[in-house]
Design a protein around this motif. Structure first.
Motif, mmCIF file in Angstrom:
data_model
loop_
_atom_site.group_PDB
_atom_site.id
_atom_site.type_symbol
_atom_site.label_atom_id
_atom_site.label_comp_id
_atom_site.label_asym_id
_atom_site.label_seq_id
_atom_site.Cartn_x
_atom_site.Cartn_y
_atom_site.Cartn_z
ATOM 1 N N THR A 4 0.880 -0.941 -0.195
ATOM 2 C CA THR A 4 0.658 -0.308 0.071
ATOM 3 C C THR A 4 0.708 1.486 -0.165
ATOM 4 O OG1 THR A 4 -0.292 0.164 2.533
ATOM 5 C CG2 THR A 4 -1.815 -0.968 0.987
ATOM 6 N N ASN A 5 0.448 1.864 -0.192
ATOM 7 C CA ASN A 5 1.420 3.625 -0.550
ATOM 8 C C ASN A 5 1.815 3.800 1.273
ATOM 9 O OD1 ASN A 5 0.265 4.367 -2.875
ATOM 10 N ND2 ASN A 5 -1.162 5.547 -2.045
ATOM 11 N N HIS A 6 1.389 3.348 2.379
ATOM 12 C CA HIS A 6 1.723 3.231 3.820
ATOM 13 C C HIS A 6 2.914 2.912 3.420
ATOM 14 C CE1 HIS A 6 1.942 4.229 8.445
ATOM 15 N NE2 HIS A 6 1.115 2.631 7.994
ATOM 16 N N ASP A 7 3.144 1.722 2.858
ATOM 17 C CA ASP A 7 4.092 0.508 3.191
ATOM 18 C C ASP A 7 5.059 1.399 2.070
ATOM 19 O OD1 ASP A 7 2.770 -1.003 5.237
ATOM 20 O OD2 ASP A 7 2.576 -2.297 3.341
ATOM 21 N N ILE A 12 10.509 4.644 3.199
ATOM 22 C CA ILE A 12 11.055 5.767 2.124
ATOM 23 C C ILE A 12 11.641 6.142 3.258
ATOM 24 C CG2 ILE A 12 10.673 7.822 1.196
ATOM 25 C CD1 ILE A 12 8.523 6.485 -1.034
ATOM 26 N N SER A 13 10.930 6.151 4.235
ATOM 27 C CA SER A 13 11.084 7.110 5.352
ATOM 28 C C SER A 13 12.321 6.374 6.115
ATOM 29 C CB SER A 13 10.095 7.667 6.414
ATOM 30 O OG SER A 13 8.884 7.696 5.930
ATOM 31 N N ARG A 14 12.883 4.830 5.832
ATOM 32 C CA ARG A 14 13.057 4.487 7.082
ATOM 33 C C ARG A 14 14.906 4.367 5.785
ATOM 34 N NH1 ARG A 14 11.673 -1.453 6.978
ATOM 35 N NH2 ARG A 14 10.480 -0.618 7.992
ATOM 36 N N ALA A 15 15.290 4.410 4.306
ATOM 37 C CA ALA A 15 15.916 4.245 3.872
ATOM 38 C C ALA A 15 15.922 5.840 3.800
ATOM 39 C CB ALA A 15 15.180 4.473 2.142
#
Length: 72
Positions: A4-7, A12-15
């Motif tokens: 999903t977009n959330h995943d 992206i945040s973790r990267a």
């Protein structure tokens, strides 16, 4: 496997958190960011006062614990 977009947003945040390379932006974008932050800081100082002045006052009061507050 469906995502999903959330995943993908979480990935992206973790990267971004794990990336040790600086994020590059244009000088124009950086200047706009600086101006915006300065305007917000000026608004906060106008509303709440200068935090450095408040800290200096608190430090002065801590240095003189023997004197009563009504004496100057």
């Amino acid at each position: 496997m469906k995502t999903t977009n959330h995943d993908s947003g979480r990935l992206i945040s973790r990267a971004h958190e794990e990336c040790n390379q600086p994020i590059r932006v244009s000088a124009k974008a950086f200047l706009a960011f600086q101006l915006q932050m300065q305007a917000e800081l000026d608004a906060l100082v106008a509303e709440f006062g200068n935090p450095r002045r408040i800290l200096r006052t608190e430090l002065r009061q801590r240095r003189r614990p023997g004197k009563s507050p009504d004496r100057s």
